[in-house]
Design a protein around this motif. Structure first.
Motif, mmCIF file in Angstrom:
data_model
loop_
_atom_site.group_PDB
_atom_site.id
_atom_site.type_symbol
_atom_site.label_atom_id
_atom_site.label_comp_id
_atom_site.label_asym_id
_atom_site.label_seq_id
_atom_site.Cartn_x
_atom_site.Cartn_y
_atom_site.Cartn_z
ATOM 1 N N HIS A 123 0.820 -1.219 0.000
ATOM 2 C CA HIS A 123 0.000 0.000 0.000
ATOM 3 C C HIS A 123 0.853 1.268 0.000
ATOM 4 O O HIS A 123 0.332 2.366 0.220
ATOM 5 C CB HIS A 123 -0.960 -0.017 1.199
ATOM 6 C CG HIS A 123 -2.109 -0.948 0.972
ATOM 7 N ND1 HIS A 123 -3.325 -0.551 0.453
ATOM 8 C CD2 HIS A 123 -2.197 -2.289 1.134
ATOM 9 C CE1 HIS A 123 -4.123 -1.608 0.336
ATOM 10 N NE2 HIS A 123 -3.457 -2.671 0.735
ATOM 11 N N PHE A 172 -6.192 -12.907 3.077
ATOM 12 C CA PHE A 172 -6.234 -12.198 1.789
ATOM 13 C C PHE A 172 -4.851 -11.896 1.202
ATOM 14 O O PHE A 172 -4.632 -12.066 0.004
ATOM 15 C CB PHE A 172 -6.981 -10.852 1.936
ATOM 16 C CG PHE A 172 -8.378 -10.971 2.429
ATOM 17 C CD1 PHE A 172 -9.420 -11.295 1.558
ATOM 18 C CD2 PHE A 172 -8.680 -10.762 3.770
ATOM 19 C CE1 PHE A 172 -10.729 -11.404 2.012
ATOM 20 C CE2 PHE A 172 -9.980 -10.870 4.241
ATOM 21 C CZ PHE A 172 -11.013 -11.197 3.358
ATOM 22 N N CYS A 173 -3.939 -11.381 2.046
ATOM 23 C CA CYS A 173 -2.713 -10.801 1.484
ATOM 24 C C CYS A 173 -1.610 -11.860 1.385
ATOM 25 O O CYS A 173 -0.573 -11.765 2.026
ATOM 26 C CB CYS A 173 -2.260 -9.597 2.320
ATOM 27 S SG CYS A 173 -1.219 -8.481 1.369
ATOM 28 N N CYS A 179 -7.028 -9.186 -3.601
ATOM 29 C CA CYS A 179 -7.418 -7.783 -3.398
ATOM 30 C C CYS A 179 -8.891 -7.545 -3.728
ATOM 31 O O CYS A 179 -9.501 -6.624 -3.192
ATOM 32 C CB CYS A 179 -6.544 -6.860 -4.260
ATOM 33 S SG CYS A 179 -4.780 -7.046 -3.942
ATOM 34 N N CYS A 194 -10.677 -8.355 -0.466
ATOM 35 C CA CYS A 194 -10.029 -7.878 0.764
ATOM 36 C C CYS A 194 -10.669 -6.582 1.269
ATOM 37 O O CYS A 194 -11.013 -5.711 0.473
ATOM 38 C CB CYS A 194 -8.546 -7.631 0.478
ATOM 39 S SG CYS A 194 -7.645 -6.958 1.894
ATOM 40 N N LEU A 245 -9.301 -4.125 2.443
ATOM 41 C CA LEU A 245 -8.478 -2.965 2.060
ATOM 42 C C LEU A 245 -8.448 -2.748 0.552
ATOM 43 O O LEU A 245 -7.756 -1.846 0.071
ATOM 44 C CB LEU A 245 -7.032 -3.135 2.566
ATOM 45 C CG LEU A 245 -6.815 -3.406 4.049
ATOM 46 C CD1 LEU A 245 -5.335 -3.264 4.403
ATOM 47 C CD2 LEU A 245 -7.629 -2.458 4.907
ATOM 48 N N GLY A 246 -9.178 -3.573 -0.186
ATOM 49 C CA GLY A 246 -9.116 -3.492 -1.646
ATOM 50 C C GLY A 246 -9.466 -2.119 -2.178
ATOM 51 O O GLY A 246 -8.851 -1.636 -3.134
#
Ligand code: SF4
Length: 225
Positions: free
Chosen positions: A163, A204-205, A212, A215, A217-218
């Motif tokens: 990120h 997810f990561c 993503c 996720c 945070l996608g």
């Protein structure tokens, strides 16, 4: 993508809230006592938690789950009990060395050992112990003794670098300080944030093929283009 410190601070807080909203309270770390948490922090080095659980169960059955017992028992017996956690000979030696420190001056528990020490002094003494690096020391301080310190692990580094918050090779202390500057100095926030990062990393990561699309945070990636 390069971010300024100020942007990174806001971004870390946004990530923390998104993870918290997704998982809710996680009540980490698994363990019935500060000693079990401290022992688990050593056993979990380079292995999955399921293996640590097996090792801890063996220790419980053999009544080895205390620092005086670790100190008293033969290293071979201890190593055999923790075999499922991998690197069992090394880890037995690490537990013995920590137990020796804990039990000096009539101490019996990790709480006895940390009592009366500032977080900086306690951290220094832990890190000076053979086999205990910053991640293990901070896990003990945060989860076994409720100290205000953030634990950085491989998932934190991966998620932050993906990120644009830090580079893949940003060092441990820099990331720890970034997080501690970004979120309120409350150990329950640090506790939950680290737990959430571990869950997000596992769910997810992934190292290869991060998910993503689903996720939590996608959308941050989509926003940044
Ligand atoms: S899976 Fe994708 S969106 Fe989720 S934390 Fe990793 S890089 Fe970010």
């Amino acid at each position: 993508m390069k971010t300024t410190n100020e942007t990174a601070v806001l971004f870390i807080e946004e990530i923390r809230i998104l993870i918290r909203n997704h998982y809710g309270p996680l009540f980490w770390w698994p363990g019935d006592s500060p000693d079990e948490i401290a022992i688990g922090a050593i056993l979990t080095q380079n292995t999955a938690w399921q293996n640590v659980e097996k090792a801890l169960n063996n220790m419980k059955k053999k009544k080895l789950l205390s620092f005086p017992a670790i100190l008293e028992y033969d290293t071979v017996i201890l190593a055999e009990a923790i075999r499922p956690s991998g690197y069992f000979n090394q880890k037995a030696k690490k537990l013995k060395i920590l137990a020796k420190k804990v039990c000096q001056n009539d101490g019996k528990t990790i709480t006895d050992f940390l009592k009366g020490k500032s977080t900086a002094a306690a951290r220094k003494q832990l890190i000076e112990t053979w086999g205990i690096g910053p991640e293990t020391a901070d896990s003990i301080l945060l989860y076994a003794d409720n100290r205000r310190i953030f634990v950085v692990d491989a998932y934190t580094k991966r998620i932050f670098s993906r990120h644009g918050i830090s580079a893949p090779d940003t060092d441990y202390e820099t990331i720890r300080e970034m997080v501690e500057n970004a979120i309120p100095p409350d150990s329950s926030d640090y506790n939950e944030f680290h737990a959430g990062i571990v869950h997000l990393g596992k769910d997810f990561c992934h190292r290869k093929n991060p998910d993503c699309g689903t996720c939590p945070l996608g959308r941050l990636l989509r926003q940044s283009g």
